[in-house]
Scaffold this active site. Structure first.
Site, PDB file in Angstrom:
ATOM      1  N   ASP A  87     120.630 -17.374 -56.782  1.00  0.00           N
ATOM      2  CA  ASP A  87     120.331 -18.791 -56.547  1.00  0.00           C
ATOM      3  C   ASP A  87     119.870 -19.022 -55.111  1.00  0.00           C
ATOM      4  OD1 ASP A  87     120.071 -21.428 -57.185  1.00  0.00           O
ATOM      5  OD2 ASP A  87     122.204 -21.884 -57.229  1.00  0.00           O
ATOM      6  N   ASN A 116     115.842 -23.359 -67.450  1.00  0.00           N
ATOM      7  CA  ASN A 116     114.713 -23.218 -66.520  1.00  0.00           C
ATOM      8  C   ASN A 116     113.352 -23.547 -67.146  1.00  0.00           C
ATOM      9  OD1 ASN A 116     116.132 -20.384 -64.666  1.00  0.00           O
ATOM     10  ND2 ASN A 116     116.234 -22.572 -64.242  1.00  0.00           N
ATOM     11  N   ARG A 145     129.433 -22.647 -59.197  1.00  0.00           N
ATOM     12  CA  ARG A 145     129.377 -22.914 -60.638  1.00  0.00           C
ATOM     13  C   ARG A 145     129.038 -21.633 -61.388  1.00  0.00           C
ATOM     14  NH1 ARG A 145     126.339 -27.231 -58.573  1.00  0.00           N
ATOM     15  NH2 ARG A 145     124.401 -26.057 -58.763  1.00  0.00           N
ATOM     16  N   TRP A 200     115.572 -21.620 -49.800  1.00  0.00           N
ATOM     17  CA  TRP A 200     115.163 -20.637 -48.775  1.00  0.00           C
ATOM     18  C   TRP A 200     113.731 -20.934 -48.322  1.00  0.00           C
ATOM     19  CZ3 TRP A 200     111.232 -17.003 -48.515  1.00  0.00           C
ATOM     20  CH2 TRP A 200     111.347 -16.027 -47.520  1.00  0.00           C
ATOM     21  N   SER A 232     117.010 -19.000 -66.959  1.00  0.00           N
ATOM     22  CA  SER A 232     117.948 -19.579 -67.926  1.00  0.00           C
ATOM     23  C   SER A 232     117.187 -20.386 -68.988  1.00  0.00           C
ATOM     24  CB  SER A 232     118.942 -20.499 -67.210  1.00  0.00           C
ATOM     25  OG  SER A 232     118.285 -21.679 -66.805  1.00  0.00           O
TER      26      SER A 232
HETATM   27  C1  FPP Z   1     117.219 -19.697 -58.605  1.00  0.00           C
HETATM   28  O1  FPP Z   1     116.696 -20.237 -57.425  1.00  0.00           O
HETATM   29  C2  FPP Z   1     116.402 -18.609 -59.079  1.00  0.00           C
HETATM   30  C3  FPP Z   1     115.703 -18.611 -60.252  1.00  0.00           C
HETATM   31  C4  FPP Z   1     115.695 -19.757 -61.158  1.00  0.00           C
HETATM   32  C5  FPP Z   1     114.875 -17.489 -60.678  1.00  0.00           C
HETATM   33  C6  FPP Z   1     115.268 -16.124 -60.215  1.00  0.00           C
HETATM   34  C7  FPP Z   1     114.046 -15.332 -60.058  1.00  0.00           C
HETATM   35  C8  FPP Z   1     113.829 -14.354 -59.153  1.00  0.00           C
HETATM   36  C9  FPP Z   1     114.880 -13.889 -58.262  1.00  0.00           C
HETATM   37  C10 FPP Z   1     112.500 -13.697 -58.974  1.00  0.00           C
HETATM   38  C11 FPP Z   1     111.890 -13.043 -60.155  1.00  0.00           C
HETATM   39  C12 FPP Z   1     112.809 -12.250 -60.988  1.00  0.00           C
HETATM   40  C13 FPP Z   1     112.667 -10.928 -61.290  1.00  0.00           C
HETATM   41  C14 FPP Z   1     113.618 -10.279 -62.194  1.00  0.00           C
HETATM   42  C15 FPP Z   1     111.616 -10.116 -60.705  1.00  0.00           C
HETATM   43  P1  FPP Z   1     116.277 -21.762 -57.405  1.00  0.00           P
HETATM   44  O2  FPP Z   1     114.806 -21.846 -57.617  1.00  0.00           O
HETATM   45  O3  FPP Z   1     117.080 -22.536 -58.391  1.00  0.00           O
HETATM   46  O4  FPP Z   1     116.652 -22.154 -55.947  1.00  0.00           O
HETATM   47  P2  FPP Z   1     117.129 -23.593 -55.423  1.00  0.00           P
HETATM   48  O5  FPP Z   1     118.446 -23.894 -56.073  1.00  0.00           O
HETATM   49  O6  FPP Z   1     117.245 -23.384 -53.957  1.00  0.00           O
HETATM   50  O7  FPP Z   1     116.055 -24.560 -55.798  1.00  0.00           O
END
Ligand code: FPP
Length: 257
Positions: free
Chosen positions: A28, A76, A202, A33, A73
């Site tokens: 997360d 998402n 969470r 970031w 998810s």
């Molecule tokens: C949560 O950060 C992250 C995700 C919803 C996606 C995770 C994806 C990756 C790490 C990159 C691609 C994956 C692979 C397997 C190559 P967020 O966007 O919810 O962050 P925020 O809460 O700061 O908005």
């Protein structure tokens, strides 16, 4: 700052007898970031994919049996279309670029979730690489894609019901093992350690069954900054936990008089 050269990797300091068999991570904070640097959210996902590479490699080096990453998810799908497309592109790029390394290092790729919802191209690539790495015996990399824990449990209940209706299984014979057999994670050890980055406290519908006895580790670090040093800290913390599985500390020490 501590050096992360191969000779002095923070992972080398770990007690390898106290590592989790199965590590699960809620990755997360990619968006925050990126925003903290004035960049687009997608840049955070790109850098997050780099953390995925580092963590997969490190877990393989340490000899973990399974690593499950919450990559996308069920919820998402509701994100802006451009972000969903960017995540799918990144996933495809990751799968292509890591294919050979996974084969060489004996990493078997699996997926948990309703992957039929993924774009056809991404799904085909995923299935191809799962087939290409199926002989991998050293570690399972399980990507949770279009995944939801409640949805997984509903699916398992349905599959058991189908067997019961077909007369293949008596309702009286349904126990934990039978339910576990219908989960995406069938055959994997229970999750020992669950890490969530970015300061959120969470579980967010992740592996609801599998984390029943997991240790939790939360860090404020955003996923794109979660590299070897941060992984080492989490694994060190896990090594210091007393896992009691419902027993008393005295029982575990054999001192329960
Ligand atoms: C949560 O950060 C992250 C995700 C919803 C996606 C995770 C994806 C990756 C790490 C990159 C691609 C994956 C692979 C397997 C190559 P967020 O966007 O919810 O962050 P925020 O809460 O700061 O908005």
């Amino acid at each position: 700052m501590a050096s992360t050269s191969p000779e002095t990797s923070p992972l080398d300091r770990l007690d390898t007898s106290a590592l989790p068999r199965h590590l699960a991570v809620i990755m997360d904070g990619n968006g925050r970031w990126a925003k903290s640097k004035g960049w687009r959210r997608v840049r955070g996902h790109e850098e997050g994919a780099e953390s995925v590479r580092v963590v997969v490699r490190s877990c393989r080096k340490l000899g973990l049996e399974a690593l499950t990453l919450y990559a996308f998810s069920e919820e998402n799908w509701a994100r802006p279309k451009a972000e969903v497309e960017a995540l799918m592109r990144l996933l495809g790029r990751f799968l292509k670029s890591e294919r050979q390394e996974m084969i060489d290092r004996g990493i078997r790729l699996r997926a948990s979730g309703s992957v039929e919802r993924l774009p056809a191209k991404t799904r085909q690539l995923l299935e191809q690489i799962m087939a290409d790495t199926a002989q991998g015996e050293h570690m399972v990399l399980n990507l949770a894609l279009s995944y939801g824990g409640r949805q997984e449990l509903v699916r398992a209940a349905r599959r058991l019901a189908v067997k019961a209706v077909a007369g293949k299984l008596s309702p009286d014979d349904i126990g934990e093992a039978e339910l576990e057999n219908e989960l995406y994670t069938v055959g994997l050890p229970q999750v020992d350690l669950l890490i969530r980055t970015s300061g959120e406290l969470r579980v967010s519908n992740f592996l609801l069954w599998q984390i029943a006895y997991a240790e939790f580790y939360f860090t404020d670090t955003y996923w794109p900054d979660f590299r070897e040093e941060e992984l080492a800290k989490a694994l060190m913390a896990f090594g210091g936990r007393e896992r009691r599985f419902g027993q008393t500390g005295e029982q575990l020490k054999g001192d329960d008089a």
